[in-house]
Motif scaffolding. Structure first.
Motif, short mmCIF file in Angstrom:
data_model
loop_
_atom_site.label_atom_id
_atom_site.label_comp_id
_atom_site.label_asym_id
_atom_site.label_seq_id
_atom_site.Cartn_x
_atom_site.Cartn_y
_atom_site.Cartn_z
N VAL A 299 56.48 60.10 5.88
CA VAL A 299 55.91 60.58 7.14
C VAL A 299 55.62 59.39 8.05
O VAL A 299 55.96 59.41 9.24
CB VAL A 299 54.63 61.41 6.89
N HIS A 300 55.01 58.36 7.49
CA HIS A 300 54.70 57.15 8.27
C HIS A 300 55.98 56.56 8.87
O HIS A 300 56.02 56.21 10.05
CB HIS A 300 53.98 56.13 7.40
N ARG B 287 58.77 58.06 9.52
CA ARG B 287 59.32 58.96 10.53
C ARG B 287 58.58 58.83 11.86
O ARG B 287 59.20 58.87 12.92
CB ARG B 287 59.27 60.41 10.02
N VAL B 288 57.27 58.70 11.82
CA VAL B 288 56.51 58.66 13.07
C VAL B 288 56.35 57.26 13.64
O VAL B 288 55.81 57.10 14.73
CB VAL B 288 55.13 59.35 12.93
N THR B 289 56.82 56.24 12.91
CA THR B 289 56.72 54.87 13.43
C THR B 289 58.11 54.29 13.64
O THR B 289 58.71 54.53 14.68
CB THR B 289 55.87 53.97 12.49
N SER C 176 60.83 56.85 14.71
CA SER C 176 60.41 57.91 15.64
C SER C 176 61.46 58.23 16.70
O SER C 176 61.52 59.36 17.18
CB SER C 176 59.09 57.55 16.30
N SER D 47 53.62 67.93 6.93
CA SER D 47 52.99 66.70 7.45
C SER D 47 53.56 66.30 8.80
O SER D 47 52.83 65.84 9.67
CB SER D 47 53.14 65.57 6.44
N LEU D 48 54.87 66.48 8.99
CA LEU D 48 55.47 66.17 10.28
C LEU D 48 54.96 67.12 11.37
O LEU D 48 54.69 66.70 12.49
CB LEU D 48 57.01 66.23 10.20
N ALA E 285 51.48 66.00 12.12
CA ALA E 285 51.49 64.75 12.89
C ALA E 285 51.77 65.05 14.36
O ALA E 285 51.13 64.46 15.25
CB ALA E 285 52.53 63.79 12.32
N LYS E 286 52.67 65.96 14.64
CA LYS E 286 52.98 66.34 16.02
C LYS E 286 51.78 67.01 16.68
O LYS E 286 51.42 66.70 17.82
CB LYS E 286 54.20 67.27 16.04
N HIS F 136 49.16 64.31 17.30
CA HIS F 136 49.61 63.43 18.38
C HIS F 136 49.36 64.10 19.73
O HIS F 136 48.83 63.47 20.66
CB HIS F 136 51.09 63.09 18.21
#
Length: 128
Positions: free
Chosen positions: A5-6, A8-10, A13, A69-70, A73-74, A77
């Motif tokens: 997850v980290h 993917r979002v960093t 991304s 989790s994705l 996270a969205k 955010h």
């Protein structure tokens, strides 16, 4: 799981990633919407491949936790952006959100069906 997850979002991304499902699911697309989806895919492996070539094999519960989790996270955010618009934070101000995954809840058939519906699976199966 959280390292995926980290990533993917960093660092990933702005890139895409692919989810390769087992051939069983690709051959029977209705399976992802079936009440028996958990039993049918319990022992199957899914492959998540990031655009940078990094590949991870996931069980169904791991894939569901990743997707959940994705989504979270969205949501978080977007919430942070709304808070920032209203509160005009100063540079260096941090936002902190916590959430936990209730595996019992997300591994219910309706939750699994809903989360799998968010995924566009790659054409290449994970197990061939």
């Amino acid at each position: 799981m959280m390292e995926l997850v980290h990533k993917r979002v960093t660092s990933q991304s702005l890139n895409t990633f692919a989810v390769h499902a087992p051939a069983k699911l690709l051959r029977t697309p209705g399976l992802a919407k079936s009440e028996t989806v958990i039993d049918e895919l319990r022992d199957c492996i899914f492959v998540v491949r990031f655009q940078d070539g990094d590949t991870h094999m996931l069980s169904l519960p791991e894939l569901i936790a990743f997707i959940h989790s994705l989504v979270m996270a969205k949501i978080l955010h977007d919430k942070a952006e709304r808070i920032a618009q209203v509160s005009s934070p100063q540079q260096g101000d941090d936002f902190s959100f916590n959430y936990s995954i209730n595996f019992r809840e997300i591994m219910q058939p309706q939750s699994v069906i809903s989360l799998l519906d968010l995924v566009e699976f790659a054409e290449t199966p994970s197990d061939e």
